[in-house]
Design a protein around this motif. Sequence first.
Motif, short mmCIF file in Angstrom:
data_model
loop_
_atom_site.label_atom_id
_atom_site.label_comp_id
_atom_site.label_asym_id
_atom_site.label_seq_id
_atom_site.Cartn_x
_atom_site.Cartn_y
_atom_site.Cartn_z
N TYR A 1 0.81 -1.23 0.00
CA TYR A 1 0.00 0.00 0.00
C TYR A 1 0.84 1.28 0.00
O TYR A 1 0.57 2.21 -0.76
N LEU A 2 1.86 1.34 0.82
CA LEU A 2 2.67 2.56 0.90
C LEU A 2 3.52 2.78 -0.34
O LEU A 2 3.85 3.92 -0.67
N LYS A 3 3.86 1.72 -1.04
CA LYS A 3 4.58 1.87 -2.32
C LYS A 3 3.62 2.44 -3.37
O LYS A 3 4.01 3.26 -4.19
N LYS A 4 2.37 2.00 -3.34
CA LYS A 4 1.36 2.49 -4.29
C LYS A 4 0.88 3.89 -3.94
O LYS A 4 0.43 4.63 -4.80
N HIS A 5 0.94 4.25 -2.65
CA HIS A 5 0.45 5.54 -2.17
C HIS A 5 1.52 6.21 -1.30
O HIS A 5 1.36 6.35 -0.09
N PRO A 6 2.62 6.67 -1.92
CA PRO A 6 3.73 7.24 -1.13
C PRO A 6 3.36 8.53 -0.40
O PRO A 6 4.07 8.93 0.53
N GLU A 7 2.28 9.16 -0.77
CA GLU A 7 1.86 10.40 -0.11
C GLU A 7 1.18 10.14 1.24
O GLU A 7 0.92 11.07 2.00
N THR A 8 0.91 8.89 1.54
CA THR A 8 0.23 8.53 2.78
C THR A 8 1.07 8.94 3.99
O THR A 8 2.26 8.63 4.07
N GLU A 9 0.45 9.64 4.92
CA GLU A 9 1.13 10.03 6.14
C GLU A 9 1.24 8.81 7.07
O GLU A 9 0.29 8.05 7.21
N THR A 10 2.40 8.66 7.68
CA THR A 10 2.62 7.51 8.55
C THR A 10 2.96 7.98 9.97
O THR A 10 3.53 9.04 10.16
N TYR A 11 2.60 7.14 10.92
CA TYR A 11 2.91 7.41 12.33
C TYR A 11 4.40 7.18 12.57
O TYR A 11 5.06 7.92 13.26
N ILE A 12 4.93 6.11 11.97
CA ILE A 12 6.34 5.77 12.12
C ILE A 12 7.12 6.57 11.07
O ILE A 12 6.74 6.61 9.90
N ASP A 13 8.21 7.20 11.49
CA ASP A 13 9.06 7.96 10.58
C ASP A 13 9.91 6.96 9.79
O ASP A 13 11.03 6.62 10.20
N LEU A 14 9.39 6.51 8.66
CA LEU A 14 10.05 5.46 7.89
C LEU A 14 11.38 5.92 7.29
O LEU A 14 12.33 5.14 7.22
N ALA A 15 11.46 7.18 6.87
CA ALA A 15 12.72 7.70 6.31
C ALA A 15 13.82 7.68 7.37
O ALA A 15 14.95 7.25 7.11
N ARG A 16 13.50 8.12 8.57
CA ARG A 16 14.47 8.13 9.67
C ARG A 16 14.86 6.70 10.05
O ARG A 16 16.03 6.41 10.32
N LEU A 17 13.89 5.80 10.05
CA LEU A 17 14.17 4.40 10.37
C LEU A 17 15.15 3.81 9.36
O LEU A 17 16.07 3.10 9.74
N ARG A 18 14.96 4.09 8.08
CA ARG A 18 15.87 3.58 7.04
C ARG A 18 17.30 4.08 7.26
O ARG A 18 18.26 3.36 6.99
N GLU A 19 17.44 5.31 7.75
CA GLU A 19 18.77 5.85 8.02
C GLU A 19 19.45 5.09 9.17
O GLU A 19 20.66 4.87 9.14
N LEU A 20 18.66 4.74 10.17
CA LEU A 20 19.22 4.14 11.38
C LEU A 20 19.41 2.64 11.31
O LEU A 20 20.32 2.09 11.93
N VAL A 21 18.52 1.95 10.59
CA VAL A 21 18.53 0.48 10.60
C VAL A 21 18.97 -0.04 9.25
O VAL A 21 18.35 0.22 8.23
N LYS A 22 20.02 -0.80 9.27
CA LYS A 22 20.52 -1.43 8.05
C LYS A 22 20.66 -2.93 8.33
O LYS A 22 21.69 -3.38 8.78
#
Length: 185
Positions: A163-184
């Motif tokens: 869903y989030l790939k199809k609708h990237p404008e969707t607001e999320t509770y979890i900061d997914l961009a920040r999570l990607r920076e921190l978790v590898k």
Amino acid sequence: MTKRICLSGADMYELEEIFAGRRGIISVRTGYINAAENARHEDVVTGAAGGRMGIEITFDPKKIDISQILDLLFAVVTPYSIDGQGYVRGAAYRAGVFYESDEDEPLVALHMTFLAGRGRCPDTGETLVLNDPNHNADARRVMHATMERLASFAPAAEEHQGYLKKHPETETYIDLARLRELVKL
């Protein structure tokens, strides 16, 4: 050999996005965990079909283990919230780990026991209390996340997958961009 585990506790779209593409994760699907047979999305959300909203993860245990999966889950989902977090609330969103294999049960139980006891002072006796955050009933953290055997998983309709790939404008509770920076992983 692959294994399967199901997780709940937040918006299923966000959970899918967090786990998809991680090292050792073969597939992630959104759906309904331990819900009544032929449950519809609305039935699970309202509680009419029981069960939880969540994800099914198929993974390679040689590349990622259950403790790493649970560490990531509980880094973004609080096990101390009674029913969900952020804008998703209700029994269908309670944090949970649903295991399939008998060999996974003790690993999940150990992790959940650790979370339940986190922040608790060792028992020093009946009258001596030292810096115990749980001494005050109003401040006590209570673990609400559950651990259950997986009875069933029904994938959500195609419109709910990715869903989030199809609708990237969707607001999320979890900061997914920040999570990607921190978790590898």
